[in-house]
Design a protein around this motif. Sequence first.
Motif, PDB file in Angstrom:
ATOM      1  N   GLU A   1       0.805  -1.256   0.041  1.00  0.00           N
ATOM      2  CA  GLU A   1      -0.047   0.028   0.116  1.00  0.00           C
ATOM      3  C   GLU A   1       0.847   1.259  -0.114  1.00  0.00           C
ATOM      4  O   GLU A   1       2.285   1.056  -0.104  1.00  0.00           O
ATOM      5  CB  GLU A   1      -0.987  -0.149   1.307  1.00  0.00           C
ATOM      6  N   GLY A   2       0.242   2.352  -0.025  1.00  0.00           N
ATOM      7  CA  GLY A   2       1.219   3.631  -0.025  1.00  0.00           C
ATOM      8  C   GLY A   2       2.143   3.828   0.937  1.00  0.00           C
ATOM      9  O   GLY A   2       3.051   4.358   0.846  1.00  0.00           O
ATOM     10  N   SER A   3       1.697   3.183   2.121  1.00  0.00           N
ATOM     11  CA  SER A   3       2.396   3.320   3.423  1.00  0.00           C
ATOM     12  C   SER A   3       3.850   2.360   3.317  1.00  0.00           C
ATOM     13  O   SER A   3       4.948   2.855   3.921  1.00  0.00           O
ATOM     14  CB  SER A   3       1.940   2.863   4.793  1.00  0.00           C
ATOM     15  N   ASP A   4       3.906   1.621   2.164  1.00  0.00           N
ATOM     16  CA  ASP A   4       4.920   1.129   1.954  1.00  0.00           C
ATOM     17  C   ASP A   4       5.933   1.360   0.877  1.00  0.00           C
ATOM     18  O   ASP A   4       7.270   0.813   0.584  1.00  0.00           O
ATOM     19  CB  ASP A   4       4.655  -0.628   1.409  1.00  0.00           C
ATOM     20  N   LEU A   5       5.713   2.573   0.507  1.00  0.00           N
ATOM     21  CA  LEU A   5       6.408   3.302  -0.587  1.00  0.00           C
ATOM     22  C   LEU A   5       7.147   4.555  -0.258  1.00  0.00           C
ATOM     23  O   LEU A   5       7.632   5.192  -1.230  1.00  0.00           O
ATOM     24  CB  LEU A   5       5.326   3.661  -1.808  1.00  0.00           C
ATOM     25  N   ASP A   6       7.336   4.639   0.961  1.00  0.00           N
ATOM     26  CA  ASP A   6       8.288   5.910   1.373  1.00  0.00           C
ATOM     27  C   ASP A   6       9.742   5.719   1.077  1.00  0.00           C
ATOM     28  O   ASP A   6      10.122   4.639   1.019  1.00  0.00           O
ATOM     29  CB  ASP A   6       8.176   5.809   2.940  1.00  0.00           C
TER      30      ASP A   6
END
Length: 322
Positions: free
Chosen positions: A233-238
């Motif tokens: 999810e977006g939180s894994d793309l930092d």
Amino acid sequence: MKNIAEVLENVKTVGIGGHIRPDGDCVGSCMALYLYIRTYFPEIDVDVYLDNPKPIFGHIDRIDDIKTEIKEDIRYDLFITCDVSARDRIALAGDLFEKASRTVCIDHHISNPGFADENHIQGEISSCCEVLYGILDPQKVTLPIATAIYTGMIHDTGVFQYSSTSPETMRIAGELMKTGIPFNKIIDESFYQKTYLQNQVMGRVLAESILLQNGKCIVGYLRRKDMDFYGVEGSDLDGIVSQLRLTRGVEVAIFLYETETQTFKVSLRSNGKIDVSQIAVFFGGGGHTRAAGCDLQGSMYDVINNITAEIEKQFCEEPKQC
């Protein structure tokens, strides 16, 4: 505002809220203020509201006190937003903000129009945490409070790399370090430690990235089907957009991922020549000169074309660029 005590006088209940998809500066400033009020104003009933914070912020004291849902019908004497650049960027606590008897905005976004009853906005400051530190009593900044503030500062300065980092930023960081914060551990866990899956996804984005505008602009992307394939999810793309920015010869980096069909979250980073906050605001987002973001709808190619067209306009403002 010279001190946060000015707005807390004769207040019995306080709500604190940040922006949607809270980053380190948002979580750090909200939690630092929450801890400060709990410690030095025990007579005030204070709550903090945020979307689910990422696990990397687990080192912040009382992080589990954050409310991620609004269950009761409550009206606060005072509601304070931290790191929120516009009214429509307030996360789940927007209704609580509207119903509060008085509102305060503490922020550092240059695009902030000042949407609260009282606004303490310093657009030239590196982070909301640095702005917040300026209105706290420095003698009362304990280890837990310092940890939260330092977390926010390193996130919004890219560990003191961005141009917004000033001598005052470094002085404050030094003062925070005197409290004994585990500064090296906070940096490692916030920026450098990645799961094997996160490294795989970053590798794919970098491998499939494209250079545009004579190599001055780089674009990385993930479609929804790709995210589903990897189970991210977006939180894994930092960290992906920051890695793209480090490409030699690049002036601006774009990373976009599909949150739902033909809806993209766009992150923008600049090496200095392009003001990405102008571009983000143009598309309904916000941010800073060198780090900003927005949400756009359409096909992936439409989104890329629209964003890069605005970037090209700024390049054309430079002599002999177009």
